[in-house]
Design a protein around this motif. Structure first.
Motif, PDB file in Angstrom:
ATOM      1  N   ALA A 116       0.810  -1.224   0.000  1.00  0.00           N
ATOM      2  CA  ALA A 116       0.000   0.000   0.000  1.00  0.00           C
ATOM      3  C   ALA A 116       0.838   1.268   0.000  1.00  0.00           C
ATOM      4  N   SER A 117       1.962   1.256   0.637  1.00  0.00           N
ATOM      5  CA  SER A 117       2.806   2.460   0.717  1.00  0.00           C
ATOM      6  C   SER A 117       3.892   2.482  -0.350  1.00  0.00           C
ATOM      7  N   ALA A 118       3.913   1.476  -1.212  1.00  0.00           N
ATOM      8  CA  ALA A 118       5.028   1.282  -2.123  1.00  0.00           C
ATOM      9  C   ALA A 118       4.797   1.954  -3.475  1.00  0.00           C
ATOM     10  N   THR A 119       5.899   2.229  -4.175  1.00  0.00           N
ATOM     11  CA  THR A 119       5.824   2.823  -5.505  1.00  0.00           C
ATOM     12  C   THR A 119       6.703   2.047  -6.479  1.00  0.00           C
ATOM     13  N   ILE A 120       6.216   1.955  -7.711  1.00  0.00           N
ATOM     14  CA  ILE A 120       7.005   1.424  -8.823  1.00  0.00           C
ATOM     15  C   ILE A 120       6.945   2.449  -9.942  1.00  0.00           C
ATOM     16  N   ASN A 121       8.089   2.958 -10.363  1.00  0.00           N
ATOM     17  CA  ASN A 121       8.188   3.915 -11.463  1.00  0.00           C
ATOM     18  C   ASN A 121       8.997   3.292 -12.585  1.00  0.00           C
ATOM     19  N   ILE A 122       8.405   3.230 -13.772  1.00  0.00           N
ATOM     20  CA  ILE A 122       9.052   2.615 -14.927  1.00  0.00           C
ATOM     21  C   ILE A 122       9.082   3.638 -16.067  1.00  0.00           C
ATOM     22  N   GLY A 123      10.286   3.895 -16.612  1.00  0.00           N
ATOM     23  CA  GLY A 123      10.423   4.808 -17.745  1.00  0.00           C
ATOM     24  C   GLY A 123      10.135   6.254 -17.419  1.00  0.00           C
ATOM     25  N   GLN A 124      10.445   6.667 -16.207  1.00  0.00           N
ATOM     26  CA  GLN A 124      10.102   8.012 -15.765  1.00  0.00           C
ATOM     27  C   GLN A 124      11.126   9.077 -16.105  1.00  0.00           C
ATOM     28  N   ASN A 125      12.308   8.661 -16.495  1.00  0.00           N
ATOM     29  CA  ASN A 125      13.360   9.635 -16.741  1.00  0.00           C
ATOM     30  C   ASN A 125      13.568   9.892 -18.229  1.00  0.00           C
ATOM     31  N   GLY A 126      12.515   9.678 -19.004  1.00  0.00           N
ATOM     32  CA  GLY A 126      12.594   9.939 -20.434  1.00  0.00           C
ATOM     33  C   GLY A 126      13.441   8.937 -21.188  1.00  0.00           C
ATOM     34  N   VAL A 127      13.772   7.817 -20.540  1.00  0.00           N
ATOM     35  CA  VAL A 127      14.596   6.780 -21.159  1.00  0.00           C
ATOM     36  C   VAL A 127      13.704   5.586 -21.477  1.00  0.00           C
ATOM     37  N   ASN A 128      13.685   5.181 -22.728  1.00  0.00           N
ATOM     38  CA  ASN A 128      12.747   4.160 -23.162  1.00  0.00           C
ATOM     39  C   ASN A 128      13.041   2.798 -22.541  1.00  0.00           C
ATOM     40  N   VAL A 129      11.956   2.094 -22.180  1.00  0.00           N
ATOM     41  CA  VAL A 129      12.028   0.695 -21.771  1.00  0.00           C
ATOM     42  C   VAL A 129      11.456  -0.118 -22.918  1.00  0.00           C
TER      43      VAL A 129
END
Length: 245
Positions: free
Chosen positions: A72-85
């Motif tokens: 519930a308190s956790a975060t997942i950020n994917i591709g947030q720095n403008g770098v393609n995945v």
């Protein structure tokens, strides 16, 4: 923890509430031939209670054929720095439960691809393509079972939610927003593609800014009593038909 070549879990892994996992950050090396995180056996169990950030992976953000829990308190950020995945932001082949926040941008394929059991729990949020980050194909692509009890926001994708042949349930407490943040939907807001696909809405769906249909149904679509579907209500263009059945 900062890692440039991904993480493979075949047993049990717990990222605690005080820990950060960073993959491909700071202009780091590309994870050639790797996912950011691979939870890659049926018995594998991955628990995230902290923060995960993934960029610069050449296969995908997260691959899971085991059990994956985002607390519930956790975060997942994917591709947030403008770098393609490359590939999918998340590919789940087993049980994936999100109780926290998942944000996905800049993937060459799908935001989430599900061929297992995916649950976006109550009070949980999934943001796909929200930060002007283009998603190459579908925001959510479902083959088996996807249950939404929280909030899903989708922009800048080909199709917002594509229920290819599975069961997709937007429950009475679930909300799906598609094309709400001035984000272009290149094709359909929702596709319910082919039998035996079943899409059930018992909550709220809002769709704007589609280049084709708001909803294209070729299977079974149920809108329950007291459920809401709004298409093109927020000054957002829908160039095709609102609902094509």
């Amino acid at each position: 923890i900062t890692v440039e070549s991904g993480l493979v879990n075949e047993c049990s892994f717990d990222n605690t509430i005080i820990s950060n996992l960073n993959f491909g950050q700071n202009g780091g090396y590309r994870c050639i031939g790797f996912d950011g995180i691979s939870n890659e056996s049926a018995s594998a169990n991955f628990m995230n209670s902290g923060a995960i950030a993934i960029d610069n992976a050449s296969l995908g953000g997260i691959f899971s054929s085991g059990t994956f829990n985002n607390a519930a308190s956790a975060t997942i950020n994917i591709g947030q720095n403008g770098v393609n995945v490359d590939g999918d932001g998340i590919s789940s082949f087993s049980t994936f439960t999100n109780s926290g926040t998942i944000t996905i941008d800049n993937t060459s394929s799908r935001g989430i691809s599900n061929t297992g059991n995916f649950n976006n729990a109550a009070n949980a949020t999934i943001n796909i393509g929200q930060n002007a980050g283009n998603i190459g194909l579908d925001g959510v692509n479902n083959i088996t079972v996807f249950i939404n009890e929280g909030i899903i926001n989708v922009d800048n994708v080909f199709t917002g939610v594509n229920n290819v042949s599975g069961q997709f349930d937007n429950t009475s407490i679930g909300t799906i927003n598609i094309g709400q943040n001035d984000g272009n939907i290149s094709f359909n807001g929702i596709g319910n593609s082919s039998s035996p696909a079943v899409f059930t809405n018992s909550g709220t769906i809002i769709i704007d800014n589609t280049s084709n249909e708001g909803i294209e149904n070729q299977a079974e679509f149920n809108n329950a009593a007291n459920a809401t579907i709004n298409i093109g209500q927020n000054d957002g263009r829908n160039e095709g038909i609102g609902i094509y059945n």
